[in-house]
Design a protein around this motif. Structure first.
Motif, PDB file in Angstrom:
ATOM      1  N   UNK A 282       0.808  -1.217   0.000  1.00 10.65           N
ATOM      2  CA  UNK A 282       0.000   0.000   0.000  1.00 10.65           C
ATOM      3  C   UNK A 282       0.846   1.275   0.000  1.00 10.65           C
ATOM      4  N   UNK A 283       2.157   1.134   0.286  1.00 10.48           N
ATOM      5  CA  UNK A 283       3.003   2.312   0.349  1.00 10.48           C
ATOM      6  C   UNK A 283       2.919   3.020   1.675  1.00 10.48           C
ATOM      7  N   UNK A 284       2.722   2.250   2.749  1.00  9.31           N
ATOM      8  CA  UNK A 284       2.506   2.833   4.077  1.00  9.31           C
ATOM      9  C   UNK A 284       3.589   2.436   5.062  1.00  9.31           C
ATOM     10  N   UNK A 292       4.906   1.728  -3.323  1.00 11.91           N
ATOM     11  CA  UNK A 292       3.760   0.838  -3.370  1.00 11.91           C
ATOM     12  C   UNK A 292       2.638   1.430  -4.201  1.00 11.91           C
ATOM     13  N   UNK A 293       1.426   1.299  -3.716  1.00 12.99           N
ATOM     14  CA  UNK A 293       0.257   1.841  -4.404  1.00 12.99           C
ATOM     15  C   UNK A 293       0.027   3.317  -4.093  1.00 12.99           C
ATOM     16  N   UNK A 294       0.772   3.862  -3.161  1.00 16.86           N
ATOM     17  CA  UNK A 294       0.640   5.280  -2.849  1.00 16.86           C
ATOM     18  C   UNK A 294      -0.493   5.619  -1.906  1.00 16.86           C
ATOM     19  N   UNK A 295      -0.877   4.673  -1.036  1.00 15.61           N
ATOM     20  CA  UNK A 295      -1.958   4.940  -0.087  1.00 15.61           C
ATOM     21  C   UNK A 295      -1.546   6.029   0.910  1.00 15.61           C
ATOM     22  N   UNK A 296      -2.524   6.784   1.346  1.00 16.62           N
ATOM     23  CA  UNK A 296      -2.316   7.732   2.430  1.00 16.62           C
ATOM     24  C   UNK A 296      -2.254   6.958   3.736  1.00 16.62           C
ATOM     25  N   UNK A 297      -1.402   7.394   4.651  1.00 14.71           N
ATOM     26  CA  UNK A 297      -1.308   6.727   5.940  1.00 14.71           C
ATOM     27  C   UNK A 297      -0.939   7.752   7.007  1.00 14.71           C
ATOM     28  N   UNK A 308      -2.767   2.841   7.250  1.00 14.19           N
ATOM     29  CA  UNK A 308      -3.179   3.265   5.906  1.00 14.19           C
ATOM     30  C   UNK A 308      -4.683   3.469   5.847  1.00 14.19           C
ATOM     31  N   UNK A 309      -5.116   4.589   5.245  1.00 11.10           N
ATOM     32  CA  UNK A 309      -6.548   4.890   5.214  1.00 11.10           C
ATOM     33  C   UNK A 309      -7.144   4.910   3.814  1.00 11.10           C
ATOM     34  N   UNK A 310      -6.320   4.802   2.757  1.00 11.93           N
ATOM     35  CA  UNK A 310      -6.907   4.744   1.429  1.00 11.93           C
ATOM     36  C   UNK A 310      -6.090   5.466   0.392  1.00 11.93           C
ATOM     37  N   UNK A 389      -9.915   1.144  15.949  1.00 14.78           N
ATOM     38  CA  UNK A 389      -8.988   1.486  17.028  1.00 14.78           C
ATOM     39  C   UNK A 389      -7.751   0.612  17.046  1.00 14.78           C
ATOM     40  N   UNK A 390      -7.899  -0.699  16.810  1.00 17.57           N
ATOM     41  CA  UNK A 390      -6.809  -1.651  17.061  1.00 17.57           C
ATOM     42  C   UNK A 390      -6.349  -2.405  15.823  1.00 17.57           C
ATOM     43  N   UNK A 391      -6.990  -2.200  14.687  1.00 15.62           N
ATOM     44  CA  UNK A 391      -6.601  -2.851  13.432  1.00 15.62           C
ATOM     45  C   UNK A 391      -6.530  -1.775  12.351  1.00 15.62           C
ATOM     46  N   UNK A 392      -5.786  -2.008  11.257  1.00 14.77           N
ATOM     47  CA  UNK A 392      -5.646  -0.967  10.236  1.00 14.77           C
ATOM     48  C   UNK A 392      -6.952  -0.692   9.501  1.00 14.77           C
ATOM     49  N   UNK A 393      -7.098   0.539   9.017  1.00 16.33           N
ATOM     50  CA  UNK A 393      -8.307   0.919   8.281  1.00 16.33           C
ATOM     51  C   UNK A 393      -8.374   0.242   6.923  1.00 16.33           C
ATOM     52  N   UNK A 394      -7.213  -0.101   6.349  1.00 14.89           N
ATOM     53  CA  UNK A 394      -7.130  -0.825   5.087  1.00 14.89           C
ATOM     54  C   UNK A 394      -6.253  -2.052   5.297  1.00 14.89           C
TER      55      UNK A 394
END
Length: 435
Positions: A282-284, A292-297, A308-310, A389-394
């Motif tokens: 994801x690039x995070x 990577x894919x250039x995801x925002x994190x 990573x959020x997307x 809260x405890x696991x990644x958004x993506x």
């Protein structure tokens, strides 16, 4: 399934007929990880071998057949037909009106498929696709089916995914072959944030609510929703998030497995594996040299790893910063379900004799319901600085890699049966054989 060429269209290669007649039981029993493709090299050990061929990328047709096997639309989702709690209304759990080649719990479908090859990096957008299989009472037309999916392929880059073939980005036993030239790499990624919202909607629909077991405290302000939920019997937040993560992992794994079964029928090599770091994909990772894919994190000293959020404008998680707050994210999820094209909109077609009647046989989420879910979601975001809260958004951690098999490697090191007849005949049935 119709496969004949039509006027003005190039006919399919003979290999397509092999796919259409291939026994399913042979796809199951013939499934093996076949990692050595054309152009591969193992420098030492009992399997030492250097391919005398250059890597040969898959054709566009081969790629589309694999990609649609992994995440293709399969018509309309049939919905959940009954629950004593809501009868005579239907459960309003599903988020998508369409079905795909892999299942999703209660029809949430928060996953999209990314893939990369020598020509670029792409995304196949099918989670909200309508039925792409044509009229239900006619055989599937393969030309139309593939063309409908081609129109949903989004080009993200004109280069192969940027992930270094070295640790910690790639597991040591995969550095010689992962994301190799000539290969097709499939990367399903789940929006865990939306999956958690969908799970919270399910919970509230069934009278439940959450308890912050990380900080051992109740979520304040829930008493005002006592008409909807049992505030005296909340469930632990970490359990819901753990189950959400497990469901997302299952979803992307089955997607890869569906694609893997297609390889036997086509006579292609490859394997499904988790040996590429999901944050690298994801690039995070925080390393600017690993795009990577250039995801925002985001990073925070409270968190053990980046979140990573997307991918902005392409595949955005249902959480800030892609939404101003969690109320907006929950409303977007509700709009996906009840808005145009959604599973509970009267104008969305369907497989039933009276689709409009079925699709409207639910109770839409009320303002109070949305506020209840949003209240808990906003608490999570405010308390932990993130949602979930405890696991990644993506989430990305299972992949399918595909290539043309180097039969000479298997003939050198294995006895008969290391590959199928479809592998033995692939080049003559799909391409001109390499010299």
């Amino acid at each position: 399934m119709a496969s004949e060429g039509r006027a003005g269209q190039e006919p399919f290669p003979e290999g397509v007929e092999d796919v259409l007649s291939f026994p399913f039981i042979e796809a199951l029993h013939g499934r093996r990880a076949r990692r050595f493709g054309l152009g591969s090299s193992i420098p030492g050990g009992p399997f030492e071998f250097k391919s005398r061929h250059e890597p040969e990328p898959l054709s566009e047709l081969e790629e589309m057949l694999v990609v649609t096997a992994a995440a293709g639309n399969t018509g309309w989702h049939f919905m959940l037909p009954h629950s004593d709690r809501y009868s005579p209304q239907l459960p309003s759990y599903p988020s998508s009106a369409g079905g795909r080649t892999f299942p999703s719990a209660a029809g949430y479908h928060t996953t999209e498929l990314f893939f990369t090859n020598d020509r670029g990096t792409y995304m196949l957008e099918t989670r909200d696709a309508p039925s792409l299989t044509g009229p239900e009472d006619r055989p599937l037309d393969l030309h139309d089916f593939l063309e409908a999916h081609r129109s949903r392929v989004r080009v993200l880059s004109d280069r192969r995914l940027d992930v270094p073939p070295a640790k910690p980005h790639v597991a040591g036993h995969n550095t010689w072959c992962a994301n190799a030239p000539g290969s097709l790499l499939l990367m399903p990624i789940s929006d865990v944030a939306e999956y958690l919202i969908a799970s919270m909607c399910y919970m509230v629909l069934n009278g439940g609510c959450l308890y912050d077991d990380v900080n051992d405290e109740r979520i304040p302000g829930l008493d005002r929703f006592s008409r909807l939920i049992d505030v005296d019997d909340p469930g632990p937040l970490t359990s819901m998030e753990r189950n959400t993560m497990a469901s997302c992992a299952t979803e992307i794994s089955i997607s890869c497995y569906a694609g893997m079964l297609m390889l036997q029928a086509m006579g292609l090599g490859g394997w499904m594996y988790s040996g590429i770091d999901g944050f690298s994909v994801m690039g995070a990772t925080g390393d600017p040299n690993v795009r990577g894919l250039g995801f925002r994190y985001d990073k925070d000293e409270r968190w053990p790893s980046p979140n990573p959020t997307g991918l902005p404008g392409v595949f955005e998680g249902h959480c800030p910063p892609h939404y101003a707050n969690m109320r907006e994210a929950v409303e977007a999820h509700a709009q996906r379900k009840f808005g145009p094209g959604g599973p509970f909109h009267e104008s969305t077609p369907g497989p039933w004799r009276d689709s409009a009647a079925v699709r409207t046989s639910v109770d839409p989420h009320s303002d109070e319901f949305i506020e209840c879910v949003s209240h808990m979601a906003q608490y999570i975001y405010d308390r932990f600085g993130r949602f979930p809260a405890t696991v990644p958004a993506m989430y990305s951690q299972m992949y399918l890699q595909v290539h043309h098999l180097d039969l000479e490697f298997y003939d050198r090191h294995y006895g008969p049966g290391a590959y199928l007849q479809t592998h033995a005949r692939h080049m003559e049935r799909w391409h001109s054989a390499p010299s």
